[in-house]
Design an enzyme around this catalytic site. Sequence first.
Site, PDB file in Angstrom:
ATOM      1  N   HIS A   1       0.828  -1.207   0.000  1.00  0.00           N
ATOM      2  CA  HIS A   1       0.000   0.000   0.000  1.00  0.00           C
ATOM      3  C   HIS A   1       0.867   1.265   0.000  1.00  0.00           C
ATOM      4  CE1 HIS A   1      -3.527  -2.342   0.561  1.00  0.00           C
ATOM      5  NE2 HIS A   1      -3.401  -2.574   1.841  1.00  0.00           N
TER       6      HIS A   1
ATOM      7  N   SER B   1     -16.221   0.529   1.601  1.00  0.00           N
ATOM      8  CA  SER B   1     -15.632  -0.743   1.998  1.00  0.00           C
ATOM      9  C   SER B   1     -14.863  -0.603   3.310  1.00  0.00           C
ATOM     10  CB  SER B   1     -14.703  -1.246   0.888  1.00  0.00           C
ATOM     11  OG  SER B   1     -14.148  -2.493   1.222  1.00  0.00           O
TER      12      SER B   1
ATOM     13  N   ALA C   1     -11.115 -16.576 -10.188  1.00  0.00           N
ATOM     14  CA  ALA C   1     -10.899 -15.222  -9.683  1.00  0.00           C
ATOM     15  C   ALA C   1     -12.180 -14.403  -9.639  1.00  0.00           C
ATOM     16  CB  ALA C   1      -9.858 -14.496 -10.538  1.00  0.00           C
TER      17      ALA C   1
ATOM     18  N   MET D   1     -14.188 -16.504  -5.156  1.00  0.00           N
ATOM     19  CA  MET D   1     -13.220 -16.087  -4.145  1.00  0.00           C
ATOM     20  C   MET D   1     -13.852 -16.036  -2.767  1.00  0.00           C
ATOM     21  SD  MET D   1     -10.784 -13.069  -5.615  1.00  0.00           S
ATOM     22  CE  MET D   1     -10.221 -12.766  -3.938  1.00  0.00           C
TER      23      MET D   1
ATOM     24  N   LYS E   1     -19.178  -7.367  -0.802  1.00  0.00           N
ATOM     25  CA  LYS E   1     -19.960  -7.301  -2.040  1.00  0.00           C
ATOM     26  C   LYS E   1     -19.077  -7.218  -3.278  1.00  0.00           C
ATOM     27  CE  LYS E   1     -24.226  -5.210  -0.238  1.00  0.00           C
ATOM     28  NZ  LYS E   1     -25.162  -4.076  -0.380  1.00  0.00           N
ATOM     29  N   GLY E   2     -17.994  -6.457  -3.162  1.00  0.00           N
ATOM     30  CA  GLY E   2     -17.099  -6.310  -4.303  1.00  0.00           C
ATOM     31  C   GLY E   2     -17.740  -5.614  -5.473  1.00  0.00           C
TER      32      GLY E   2
END
Length: 270
Positions: free
Chosen positions: A111, A141, A230, A235, A263-264
């Site tokens: 990051h 998120s 993926a 996932m 949720k993505g």
Amino acid sequence: MLYVFCRYCIMEDLETDLLKFKGFYVHHKAFDNDFLENLDDFEIRDDDIFVVTYPKSGTIWAQQILSLIYFEEHRKRTENLETIHRVPFLEYSSGHIDFGKRPSPRLFVTHLPYYLVPRGLKDKKAKIVYIYRNPKDVMCSCFHYVNTYPIFKAVDTIEAFMKQFLEGKVVGGLWFDHVRGWYEHRNNFNIQFMMYEEMKKDLRSSVLKLCKFLGEDLSEETLDGVVKQASFENMKDDPLANNESTLYRNFGPKLREGHFLRKGTALWKI
């Protein structure tokens, strides 16, 4: 552990939880002064691969995709190893992994802002994939994340967290500075930018784009397998990829029902 790095602490007294290191907010309990002070000299191999994200921008997804591309045993489920060990965090694995002994190509996620990464990345041989995501979804998120695990101080409202987020007083600092910094200095690195929303819209094309940048030529059958495994739903149900086990080991039981991979979704349509 690396997950301490993702603590978005919302305490009134920021100094009790956040430490500003060279303009970048870290959590003071996770701060490894020696490692970060010497990170500039970290030895980079020509075939190293780094995925860079602002927190909650597809980091776990990238770990899964790279694991599927590079490790046949991960695709075929013949080895029980979590993606976090296949693609470790640069800044939070130094005490647990001897990076010098890892076989090439070494895969990392981080990051860190552009000015804190090892200077060896500027020779433009090692590859960097920068994934960016709509800040509204990032903020949402993060908000749900800190309200799920007991190790964090819960935030009563999204409005309260939004103020903190927009001021950059969270681990990771200001989203705008992180993305802009990497983009404005893109000519210093061998870097490929990828948009989270584009990956959601057409994962197959995004994996092909990623493979082209990485120099990986997958067969159609392998490509189909990578894309299928993926997908967000797969996932979410995959204990090797969804981080639920690692979070439990480090954070304990969750405060509420649900999953780390919540949720993505991509509210920002392209």
